[in-house]
Design a protein around this motif. Sequence first.
Motif, PDB file in Angstrom:
ATOM      1  N   GLY A 100       0.865  -1.090  -0.001  1.00  0.00           N
ATOM      2  CA  GLY A 100      -0.073  -0.021  -0.014  1.00  0.00           C
ATOM      3  C   GLY A 100       0.928   1.378   0.011  1.00  0.00           C
ATOM      4  N   PHE A 101       0.200   2.456  -0.061  1.00  0.00           N
ATOM      5  CA  PHE A 101       0.915   3.659  -0.125  1.00  0.00           C
ATOM      6  C   PHE A 101       1.726   4.052   1.237  1.00  0.00           C
ATOM      7  N   ARG A 102       1.256   3.374   2.223  1.00  0.00           N
ATOM      8  CA  ARG A 102       1.784   3.563   3.501  1.00  0.00           C
ATOM      9  C   ARG A 102       3.178   2.879   3.648  1.00  0.00           C
ATOM     10  N   ASN A 103       3.335   2.064   2.555  1.00  0.00           N
ATOM     11  CA  ASN A 103       4.735   1.184   2.504  1.00  0.00           C
ATOM     12  C   ASN A 103       5.707   1.798   1.525  1.00  0.00           C
ATOM     13  N   ALA A 104       5.342   3.041   1.215  1.00  0.00           N
ATOM     14  CA  ALA A 104       6.118   3.634   0.246  1.00  0.00           C
ATOM     15  C   ALA A 104       6.519   5.007   0.618  1.00  0.00           C
ATOM     16  N   PRO A 105       7.221   5.378   1.848  1.00  0.00           N
ATOM     17  CA  PRO A 105       7.777   6.444   2.204  1.00  0.00           C
ATOM     18  C   PRO A 105       9.084   6.613   1.144  1.00  0.00           C
ATOM     19  N   ILE A 106       9.167   7.975   1.244  1.00  0.00           N
ATOM     20  CA  ILE A 106      10.053   8.434  -0.028  1.00  0.00           C
ATOM     21  C   ILE A 106      11.642   8.191   0.033  1.00  0.00           C
ATOM     22  N   ASN A 107      11.928   8.016   1.564  1.00  0.00           N
ATOM     23  CA  ASN A 107      13.109   7.531   1.828  1.00  0.00           C
ATOM     24  C   ASN A 107      13.597   5.963   1.401  1.00  0.00           C
ATOM     25  N   LEU A 108      12.639   5.108   1.659  1.00  0.00           N
ATOM     26  CA  LEU A 108      12.699   4.212   1.087  1.00  0.00           C
ATOM     27  C   LEU A 108      12.617   3.590  -0.106  1.00  0.00           C
ATOM     28  N   VAL A 109      11.628   4.500  -0.977  1.00  0.00           N
ATOM     29  CA  VAL A 109      11.417   4.197  -2.389  1.00  0.00           C
ATOM     30  C   VAL A 109      12.993   4.964  -2.933  1.00  0.00           C
ATOM     31  N   ALA A 110      13.570   6.020  -2.345  1.00  0.00           N
ATOM     32  CA  ALA A 110      14.758   6.462  -3.041  1.00  0.00           C
ATOM     33  C   ALA A 110      15.796   5.333  -2.645  1.00  0.00           C
ATOM     34  N   GLU A 111      15.737   4.962  -1.563  1.00  0.00           N
ATOM     35  CA  GLU A 111      16.962   3.991  -1.209  1.00  0.00           C
ATOM     36  C   GLU A 111      16.922   2.733  -2.234  1.00  0.00           C
ATOM     37  N   GLN A 112      15.624   2.324  -2.577  1.00  0.00           N
ATOM     38  CA  GLN A 112      15.534   0.988  -3.388  1.00  0.00           C
ATOM     39  C   GLN A 112      16.013   1.483  -4.772  1.00  0.00           C
ATOM     40  N   ALA A 113      15.718   2.820  -5.204  1.00  0.00           N
ATOM     41  CA  ALA A 113      16.049   3.134  -6.468  1.00  0.00           C
ATOM     42  C   ALA A 113      17.422   3.524  -6.659  1.00  0.00           C
ATOM     43  N   GLY A 114      18.230   3.635  -5.361  1.00  0.00           N
ATOM     44  CA  GLY A 114      19.604   3.854  -5.724  1.00  0.00           C
ATOM     45  C   GLY A 114      19.926   5.330  -5.739  1.00  0.00           C
ATOM     46  N   VAL A 115      18.918   6.228  -5.235  1.00  0.00           N
ATOM     47  CA  VAL A 115      19.246   7.711  -5.382  1.00  0.00           C
ATOM     48  C   VAL A 115      19.088   8.269  -3.926  1.00  0.00           C
ATOM     49  N   ALA A 116      19.412   9.585  -3.906  1.00  0.00           N
ATOM     50  CA  ALA A 116      19.299  10.150  -2.626  1.00  0.00           C
ATOM     51  C   ALA A 116      17.737  10.576  -2.513  1.00  0.00           C
ATOM     52  N   THR A 117      17.304  10.835  -1.115  1.00  0.00           N
ATOM     53  CA  THR A 117      16.031  11.102  -0.944  1.00  0.00           C
ATOM     54  C   THR A 117      15.585  12.412  -1.661  1.00  0.00           C
ATOM     55  N   GLY A 126      -5.355  -9.545  -5.986  1.00  0.00           N
ATOM     56  CA  GLY A 126      -4.258  -8.635  -5.579  1.00  0.00           C
ATOM     57  C   GLY A 126      -5.033  -7.776  -4.638  1.00  0.00           C
ATOM     58  N   PRO A 127      -5.126  -8.250  -3.461  1.00  0.00           N
ATOM     59  CA  PRO A 127      -5.941  -7.492  -2.504  1.00  0.00           C
ATOM     60  C   PRO A 127      -4.962  -6.303  -2.063  1.00  0.00           C
ATOM     61  N   VAL A 128      -3.694  -6.278  -1.857  1.00  0.00           N
ATOM     62  CA  VAL A 128      -2.992  -5.300  -1.496  1.00  0.00           C
ATOM     63  C   VAL A 128      -2.970  -3.985  -2.281  1.00  0.00           C
ATOM     64  N   MET A 129      -2.651  -4.249  -3.392  1.00  0.00           N
ATOM     65  CA  MET A 129      -2.969  -3.025  -4.495  1.00  0.00           C
ATOM     66  C   MET A 129      -4.416  -2.630  -4.742  1.00  0.00           C
ATOM     67  N   ALA A 130      -5.332  -3.575  -4.789  1.00  0.00           N
ATOM     68  CA  ALA A 130      -6.684  -3.173  -4.804  1.00  0.00           C
ATOM     69  C   ALA A 130      -7.363  -2.311  -3.721  1.00  0.00           C
ATOM     70  N   TRP A 131      -6.710  -2.801  -2.393  1.00  0.00           N
ATOM     71  CA  TRP A 131      -7.301  -2.054  -1.539  1.00  0.00           C
ATOM     72  C   TRP A 131      -6.724  -0.582  -1.338  1.00  0.00           C
ATOM     73  N   SER A 132      -5.324  -0.629  -1.737  1.00  0.00           N
ATOM     74  CA  SER A 132      -4.790   0.721  -2.000  1.00  0.00           C
ATOM     75  C   SER A 132      -5.560   1.742  -2.965  1.00  0.00           C
ATOM     76  N   LEU A 133      -5.851   1.154  -4.194  1.00  0.00           N
ATOM     77  CA  LEU A 133      -6.428   1.764  -5.103  1.00  0.00           C
ATOM     78  C   LEU A 133      -7.953   2.370  -4.630  1.00  0.00           C
ATOM     79  N   ILE A 134      -8.619   1.247  -3.935  1.00  0.00           N
ATOM     80  CA  ILE A 134     -10.107   1.395  -3.661  1.00  0.00           C
ATOM     81  C   ILE A 134     -10.202   2.168  -2.414  1.00  0.00           C
ATOM     82  N   ALA A 135      -9.509   1.874  -1.420  1.00  0.00           N
ATOM     83  CA  ALA A 135     -10.007   2.493  -0.131  1.00  0.00           C
ATOM     84  C   ALA A 135      -8.869   2.899   0.823  1.00  0.00           C
ATOM     85  N   GLU A 136      -7.625   2.770   0.536  1.00  0.00           N
ATOM     86  CA  GLU A 136      -6.577   3.325   1.529  1.00  0.00           C
ATOM     87  C   GLU A 136      -6.731   4.728   1.668  1.00  0.00           C
TER      88      GLU A 136
END
Lengths: 215, 215
Positions: free
Chosen positions: B32-49, B106-116
């Motif tokens: 879900g969106f709560r699983n995508a804080p920018i610092n972790l997204v950046a880390e995973q992408a190999g860039v600075a926040t 795909g309940p995780v993504m579906a929930w994020s799209l519908i109701a998170e």
Amino acid sequence: MAYRETEKMRLRKAEIRQRIFDCAYQRVSEGGFRNAPINLVAEQAGVATGSVYRHFESKAELFAEVFRRATQIELDKVATALTGDEPALSRLEHALRQFAERALRGPVMAWSLIAEPVDPRVEEERLNYRRSYAEFFERVILEGVEAGSLPRQDAHLSATCLVGALAESLVGPLSPPQQTAAAQHMPSAQDSSWQKVLIEPIIDFCMQGVSGQRR
Amino acid sequence: MAYRETEKMRLRKAEIRQRIFDCAYQRVSEGGFRNAPINLVAEQAGVATGSVYRHFESKAELFAEVFRRATQIELDKVATALTGDEPALSRLEHALRQFAERALRGPVMAWSLIAEPVDPRVEEERLNYRRSYAEFFERVILEGVEAGSLPRQDAHLSATCLVGALAESLVGPLSPPQQTAAAQHMPSAQDSSWQKVLIEPIIDFCMQGVSGQRR
């Protein structure tokens, strides 16, 4: 003396908190949550912006409290409309119609409660309250099934369908551009033709969904 | 030479942007969106926040783009399911069932799209997409009414009722605590008994709402 001072301070604090809440509530009812930035709420309440945060943990918490207060009023109305000796389907119809009519009479607040994009904290309240509405509907559907006036069905899922259908179909008519259009075309809040055109098709769909019979 | 350098930089920039987007998309689909804080997204992408903000105006804009990409896939599936020579009601049923089945798979993504609960910016996208779903349904309902296979009705309002009923009744089953329960009780994504118990009552309600006939 020390005790009395403290008591006085406590009352004074409660009074300021209430004033901030009332101003936020009023601003939301007049223009939605986007109409209630903290600096304007504070100004209206006659306090410094920073002092709002001595009474409410955050803007989201203040908004959540406004949301709960306003939604509880609507939920209580629905609960009352659902009681009585009439058949389950009539009570459901009565509750849905009343909800829709009240929403159209107070479109700004209704839109804020149903659909205005808000902080996730307030969105959580929205999800909770939708569950509460569904629980009330579910009980009445179960009564109807038990009494044999409604066909067998998954009462819980039918109830969530009712909540979703009602809320979603009011989003458009209540959303800000439409509010203006509505205000222009609507000579009075009691204009029954406007309500009919909008509300009856929604009730039709919902009653047919629950009963499986053409209304 | 200067031109070629610029072109190379442009490509490099686009590549980094894509990588950030892909990482955000993956994290949202996993938690879900709560699983995508920018610092972790950046880390995973190999860039600075901070460099995320050179490619996306804000976290809300990045999330809105993820939302659009993921929802467009579902909307396209619905649009495809609604085409064909079958009667309108069958096509609607097919589209609703497919939407629900895909959501449960795909309940995780579906929930994020519908109701998170999400940022207001993403919530706006949600409102827009719900309108798009309703427009597709409306067209098919109108076709059914014109063909005489569906009773006369306000096709627009019936369509919004369909969208609301479907989305709202999936919110509970998709929401995080239930996802765990579902995972425990669901031996495979294709478990048709779990799907039946959940999906058929929703389809019943929706088809009855549109057709006025017991399914």
